[in-house]
Design a protein around this motif. Structure first.
Motif, PDB file in Angstrom:
ATOM      1  N   LEU A   1       0.836  -1.199   0.000  1.00 42.78           N
ATOM      2  CA  LEU A   1       0.000   0.000   0.000  1.00 42.78           C
ATOM      3  C   LEU A   1       0.867   1.244   0.000  1.00 42.78           C
ATOM      4  N   ARG A   2       0.375   2.259  -0.676  1.00 41.77           N
ATOM      5  CA  ARG A   2       1.009   3.577  -0.624  1.00 41.77           C
ATOM      6  C   ARG A   2       0.024   4.577  -0.045  1.00 41.77           C
ATOM      7  N   PHE A   3       0.548   5.550   0.704  1.00 42.69           N
ATOM      8  CA  PHE A   3      -0.304   6.534   1.355  1.00 42.69           C
ATOM      9  C   PHE A   3       0.175   7.935   0.989  1.00 42.69           C
ATOM     10  N   PRO A   4      -0.747   8.883   0.889  1.00 43.00           N
ATOM     11  CA  PRO A   4      -0.336  10.267   0.677  1.00 43.00           C
ATOM     12  C   PRO A   4       0.108  10.893   1.998  1.00 43.00           C
ATOM     13  N   GLY A   5       0.677  12.071   1.913  1.00 47.26           N
ATOM     14  CA  GLY A   5       0.978  12.819   3.128  1.00 47.26           C
ATOM     15  C   GLY A   5       2.451  12.871   3.475  1.00 47.26           C
ATOM     16  N   LYS A   6       2.764  13.801   4.378  1.00 44.61           N
ATOM     17  CA  LYS A   6       4.151  14.062   4.746  1.00 44.61           C
ATOM     18  C   LYS A   6       4.768  12.918   5.556  1.00 44.61           C
ATOM     19  N   MET A   7       3.961  12.273   6.384  1.00 46.22           N
ATOM     20  CA  MET A   7       4.520  11.202   7.204  1.00 46.22           C
ATOM     21  C   MET A   7       5.017  10.045   6.332  1.00 46.22           C
ATOM     22  N   PHE A   8       4.188   9.613   5.377  1.00 46.86           N
ATOM     23  CA  PHE A   8       4.583   8.532   4.485  1.00 46.86           C
ATOM     24  C   PHE A   8       5.797   8.953   3.665  1.00 46.86           C
ATOM     25  N   ALA A   9       5.811  10.210   3.223  1.00 45.85           N
ATOM     26  CA  ALA A   9       6.941  10.692   2.429  1.00 45.85           C
ATOM     27  C   ALA A   9       8.238  10.663   3.235  1.00 45.85           C
ATOM     28  N   ALA A  10       8.153  10.977   4.540  1.00 47.84           N
ATOM     29  CA  ALA A  10       9.347  10.962   5.389  1.00 47.84           C
ATOM     30  C   ALA A  10       9.877   9.545   5.552  1.00 47.84           C
ATOM     31  N   TYR A  11       8.980   8.583   5.732  1.00 51.21           N
ATOM     32  CA  TYR A  11       9.405   7.186   5.789  1.00 51.21           C
ATOM     33  C   TYR A  11       9.973   6.737   4.446  1.00 51.21           C
ATOM     34  N   LYS A  12       9.299   7.141   3.363  1.00 54.46           N
ATOM     35  CA  LYS A  12       9.737   6.751   2.027  1.00 54.46           C
ATOM     36  C   LYS A  12      11.136   7.301   1.731  1.00 54.46           C
ATOM     37  N   ALA A  13      11.458   8.452   2.322  1.00 59.33           N
ATOM     38  CA  ALA A  13      12.780   9.048   2.135  1.00 59.33           C
ATOM     39  C   ALA A  13      13.854   8.341   2.958  1.00 59.33           C
ATOM     40  N   GLY A  14      13.449   7.382   3.784  1.00 54.71           N
ATOM     41  CA  GLY A  14      14.415   6.626   4.574  1.00 54.71           C
ATOM     42  C   GLY A  14      14.813   7.278   5.874  1.00 54.71           C
ATOM     43  N   ASN A  15      13.992   8.206   6.379  1.00 53.96           N
ATOM     44  CA  ASN A  15      14.342   8.906   7.612  1.00 53.96           C
ATOM     45  C   ASN A  15      14.284   8.009   8.848  1.00 53.96           C
ATOM     46  N   ASN A  16      13.758   6.808   8.696  1.00 52.72           N
ATOM     47  CA  ASN A  16      13.702   5.841   9.801  1.00 52.72           C
ATOM     48  C   ASN A  16      14.835   4.821   9.745  1.00 52.72           C
ATOM     49  N   LEU A  17      15.774   5.006   8.825  1.00 55.80           N
ATOM     50  CA  LEU A  17      16.834   4.023   8.594  1.00 55.80           C
ATOM     51  C   LEU A  17      18.194   4.532   9.050  1.00 55.80           C
ATOM     52  N   VAL A  18      19.082   3.581   9.367  1.00 54.83           N
ATOM     53  CA  VAL A  18      20.454   3.902   9.754  1.00 54.83           C
ATOM     54  C   VAL A  18      21.393   2.978   8.973  1.00 54.83           C
ATOM     55  N   PRO A  19      21.481   3.167   7.670  1.00 51.88           N
ATOM     56  CA  PRO A  19      22.273   2.231   6.859  1.00 51.88           C
ATOM     57  C   PRO A  19      23.748   2.195   7.225  1.00 51.88           C
ATOM     58  N   GLY A  20      24.262   3.275   7.800  1.00 51.93           N
ATOM     59  CA  GLY A  20      25.684   3.332   8.128  1.00 51.93           C
ATOM     60  C   GLY A  20      26.036   2.781   9.488  1.00 51.93           C
ATOM     61  N   ASN A  21      25.053   2.339  10.287  1.00 47.92           N
ATOM     62  CA  ASN A  21      25.376   1.857  11.630  1.00 47.92           C
ATOM     63  C   ASN A  21      24.496   0.679  12.031  1.00 47.92           C
ATOM     64  N   PRO A  22      24.662  -0.466  11.348  1.00 53.15           N
ATOM     65  CA  PRO A  22      23.864  -1.657  11.689  1.00 53.15           C
ATOM     66  C   PRO A  22      24.427  -2.359  12.925  1.00 53.15           C
ATOM     67  N   VAL A  23      23.998  -1.917  14.099  1.00 56.18           N
ATOM     68  CA  VAL A  23      24.563  -2.413  15.352  1.00 56.18           C
ATOM     69  C   VAL A  23      24.022  -3.789  15.718  1.00 56.18           C
ATOM     70  N   GLY A  24      22.756  -4.042  15.422  1.00 57.49           N
ATOM     71  CA  GLY A  24      22.143  -5.289  15.850  1.00 57.49           C
ATOM     72  C   GLY A  24      22.745  -6.517  15.192  1.00 57.49           C
ATOM     73  N   LYS A  25      22.636  -7.660  15.884  1.00 58.16           N
ATOM     74  CA  LYS A  25      23.149  -8.931  15.375  1.00 58.16           C
ATOM     75  C   LYS A  25      22.028  -9.891  15.005  1.00 58.16           C
ATOM     76  N   ARG A  26      20.877  -9.784  15.676  1.00 56.08           N
ATOM     77  CA  ARG A  26      19.794 -10.742  15.471  1.00 56.08           C
ATOM     78  C   ARG A  26      18.910 -10.296  14.313  1.00 56.08           C
ATOM     79  N   THR A  27      18.706 -11.184  13.342  1.00 62.43           N
ATOM     80  CA  THR A  27      17.893 -10.844  12.183  1.00 62.43           C
ATOM     81  C   THR A  27      16.414 -10.946  12.520  1.00 62.43           C
ATOM     82  N   PHE A  28      15.585 -10.369  11.665  1.00 58.81           N
ATOM     83  CA  PHE A  28      14.148 -10.442  11.896  1.00 58.81           C
ATOM     84  C   PHE A  28      13.650 -11.878  11.789  1.00 58.81           C
ATOM     85  N   ALA A  29      14.181 -12.658  10.840  1.00 58.24           N
ATOM     86  CA  ALA A  29      13.754 -14.045  10.693  1.00 58.24           C
ATOM     87  C   ALA A  29      14.059 -14.848  11.952  1.00 58.24           C
TER      88      ALA A  29
END
Length: 255
Positions: A216-244
């Motif tokens: 699903l895609r949603f309109p609005g600024k909140m979805f756009a901020a997530y879509k821009a990757g503002n919730n991600l930290v690609p340069g600092n993957p500290v965790g060891k346990r995968t989601f699976a």
């Protein structure tokens, strides 16, 4: 080693932080509004209310570090942080570690805005401080899709996430407690970046459920901020346990 006051110690993160601190030789005093459960030793549990401030002066007395894992909705987060800061000032200015979320300053959600305001209270508190922003916890994104398992279709936002295990966050917080005040610590995320559709499929597979996943895609600024990757930290993957791995553990643990 430090004497640590832990708020939110009965929550998902707090339950992981306490043993992580104990493993590193810290002493832990857990703050709760409830009476201590059977088996808690003297000095390891203290009653207090973050919203009213009752009991916080006693709770903060004599500690070297406060790790503030407790959270609440909206203005309650700000109020609890202000009350904790006031108690810490009276207690001799211990190191205050505040746990926040990646993207609170750029994703327009009311909960995030409150967390960001609470961060600002910490920064201007005159206490020695550390703020750690972590990505979404495995448990949160797992629950989002597990809750849909009985529907004919499972819906997933067209977004990326970098979920992290609370045990990995807890271990990092224990290291920060030992290291001393760091200001804004580097944001942390899990070991992999996954689409919500991938997370949904892994969740359903772990539960033994076959459903069609609909992006699903949603309109609005909140979805756009997530879509821009503002919730991600690609340069600092500290965790060891995968989601699976987390999903498999959840199913093995049962209801």
């Amino acid at each position: 080693m430090a004497a640590v006051l832990l708020t939110g110690g009965t929550g998902a993160l707090g339950r992981a932080v306490e043993p992580a601190l104990l493993e590193r030789g810290h002493t832990v005093r857990l703050l709760s509004r409830r009476e201590p459960p059977a088996g808690r030793g003297p000095g390891t549990w203290v009653r207090g209310d973050l919203q009213t401030g009752d009991g916080l002066d006693t709770a903060a007395h004599g500690v070297d570090t406060i790790i503030h894992c407790a959270t609440s909705n909206g203005r309650g987060d700000i109020r609890s942080t202000e009350n904790l800061i006031a108690a810490a000032r009276k207690a001799g200015n211990p190191h205050l570690i505040y746990v926040s979320i990646v993207g609170v300053d750029s994703i327009p959600m009311s909960y995030y805005r409150a967390k960001f305001e609470a961060e600002q209270r910490v920064e201007t508190s005159a206490l020695p401080w550390t703020i750690l922003r972590a990505a979404q916890f495995h448990k949160l994104v797992f629950a989002l899709f597990a809750a849909q398992r009985r529907l004919p279709l499972v819906f997933a936002p067209d977004l990326l996430f970098q979920p992290i295990d609370v045990r990995d966050v807890a271990a990092h917080l224990a290291e920060l407690a030992a290291a001393g005040p760091a200001g804004r610590a580097p944001d942390i995320g899990g070991p992999e970046i996954l689409s919500a559709e991938e997370i949904a499929r892994l969740t359903l597979e772990s539960l033994g459920v076959r459903r069609r996943v609909v992006p699903l895609r949603f309109p609005g600024k909140m979805f756009a901020a997530y879509k821009a990757g503002n919730n991600l930290v690609p340069g600092n993957p500290v965790g060891k346990r995968t989601f699976a791995e987390f999903a498999a553990e959840q199913v093995a643990a049962g209801p």
